[in-house]
Write a protein that holds these residues in place. Structure first.
Motif, PDB file in Angstrom:
ATOM      1  N   TRP A 119      51.151  27.782  10.697  1.00  0.00           N
ATOM      2  CA  TRP A 119      51.683  28.631   9.819  1.00  0.00           C
ATOM      3  C   TRP A 119      51.092  28.967   8.417  1.00  0.00           C
ATOM      4  CZ3 TRP A 119      55.857  31.342  12.068  1.00  0.00           C
ATOM      5  CH2 TRP A 119      56.303  31.001  13.160  1.00  0.00           C
ATOM      6  N   ARG A 150      52.205  33.325   9.533  1.00  0.00           N
ATOM      7  CA  ARG A 150      52.750  33.663  11.066  1.00  0.00           C
ATOM      8  C   ARG A 150      51.902  32.680  11.668  1.00  0.00           C
ATOM      9  NH1 ARG A 150      51.539  40.010  12.463  1.00  0.00           N
ATOM     10  NH2 ARG A 150      52.752  39.235  14.393  1.00  0.00           N
ATOM     11  N   TYR A 151      52.491  32.373  13.004  1.00  0.00           N
ATOM     12  CA  TYR A 151      51.980  31.547  14.055  1.00  0.00           C
ATOM     13  C   TYR A 151      50.622  31.803  14.398  1.00  0.00           C
ATOM     14  CZ  TYR A 151      51.886  28.003  17.812  1.00  0.00           C
ATOM     15  OH  TYR A 151      51.657  26.984  18.570  1.00  0.00           O
ATOM     16  N   ASP A 152      49.788  30.860  14.325  1.00  0.00           N
ATOM     17  CA  ASP A 152      48.409  31.046  14.875  1.00  0.00           C
ATOM     18  C   ASP A 152      48.019  29.931  15.674  1.00  0.00           C
ATOM     19  OD1 ASP A 152      45.889  31.372  15.485  1.00  0.00           O
ATOM     20  OD2 ASP A 152      44.972  31.214  13.191  1.00  0.00           O
TER      21      ASP A 152
END
Length: 359
Positions: free
Chosen positions: A189, A193-195
């Protein structure tokens, strides 16, 4: 299949009324005994509600054999609550407080929870993976501290990772702390954003500032965030953020906040090195300055705790693997905790060394 059933039966029998061993495999005596031998409760978050002590935790069950894969073997599917009138008194194991199947958005892994109380309602905060495999933070409400709890239909917007804990200050403001690296996905994060490609480590940047727990004030309804989450920064003695390679001191997971003599204490697990460390600040947001260790390594790969005042005495709740000697089957315990005159916390050893052999 029969061998698996035998193993499950043996574990169930072992955890239902079995007497705990007094000494660890290396001969050291345990400082405390499990709160219950009826089942495995880990990651204990303790609170005093209406004069009774309640312990919220992960309900460890037998899952895949994954002691060599931290996180993969923790397949918890529900929450149960322990309670007692006093430390050392009889412990009640309450009926199921919340099940995975009751949470509309959750797919698996009900990990370490916490609870809070406001205006006659009780709130259970919990992490779970959604159907895309992303850890989110959910909340459920109930009329009684032991539940049952009814989950909100969606996770808390803007909250992520694992290990939610809630601190309610003297003015009534409530703060949510979250975060865990590696299996807790905090490292995914960093862009906001979630990666999913970010990997499972602390970014492999030992000279960079370490990943920090996140904090945000909760709205008055206790169901949403009143603001975006921010870093609860942990500094060294020189006022610089702890580095990712400072494994003995940097944050890994299990953030918990308590307040003593006007000072805010952020305690947390260092993960790989198995310490419960702590840092202090003058606000619940920090920045926090590292002060030392609350708890030395326990038996087992994980360590997770809570700190609460009970009957005028501060207590440390924690877990270990005394009953099972298995990473994913852990038991909650409690010991006294002491603040020194200078505000430091006296380090606790979960073992009592055997007396020296007389010559």
């Amino acid at each position: 299949m029969r061998r698996g059933l035998i193993l499950l039966g043996a574990l169930a029998a072992f955890a239902t009324g079995a007497a705990a061993q007094d000494r660890a495999p290396d001969g050291r005596a345990y400082r405390a005994q499990p709160l219950t031998t009826e089942l495995f409760i880990a990651d204990p978050s303790a609170h005093v509600f209406d004069g009774r002590i309640y312990v919220y935790g992960s309900h460890d069950i037998q899952g895949p054999s994954a002691d060599d894969q931290p996180g993969k073997g923790f397949v918890m599917k529900d929450y149960l609550v322990l309670s007692m009138d006093r430390i050392g008194g009889p412990v009640t194991v309450h009926p199921t407080a919340l099940t995975l199947s009751a949470v509309p958005w959750a797919d698996r892994q009900l990990w370490a929870p916490d609870a809070a109380f406001k205006d006659g309602r009780y709130y259970l905060y919990f992490p779970a993976k959604d159907r895309e495999g992303v850890f989110r933070i959910g909340v459920a409400t109930g009329d009684r501290p032991e539940g049952p709890f009814t989950p909100e239909p969606q996770p808390i917007l803007g909250a992520y990772s694992i290990d939610p804990s809630v601190f309610v200050d003297e003015d009534g403001a409530a703060y949510l702390y979250v975060g865990g690296i590696h299996g807790g996905q905090l490292q995914r994060w960093t862009s906001g954003r979630y990666d999913p490609a970010a990997g499972d480590t602390d970014l492999n940047q030992p000279e960079a500032a370490s990943l920090m727990p996140k904090v945000a004030r909760l709205s008055d309804d206790m169901l949403t965030l009143a603001e975006p989450m921010r870093d609860a920064v942990i500094l060294n003695e020189q006022g610089q953020p702890l580095k990712g390679g400072d494994l003995d001191r940097r944050f890994f997971e299990a953030a918990w906040l308590h307040k003593y003599n006007g000072l805010y204490y952020l305690s947390y697990s260092t993960g790989d090195t198995h310490f419960i460390a702590y840092a202090t600040a003058t606000t619940p947001y920090g920045p926090f300055t590292y002060r030392g260790r609350v708890l030395l390594p326990v038996q087992g790969w994980t360590t997770h705790h809570s700190i609460v005042e009970v009957e005028g005495q501060w207590r440390l709740f924690y877990h270990d693997t005394q009953l099972s000697n298995r990473t994913h089957l852990r038991s909650a315990k409690v010991v006294d905790l002491h603040h020194e005159a200078d505000g430091s916390i006296r380090t606790i050893d979960p073992f009592i060394a055997p007396p020296p052999i007389a010559p």
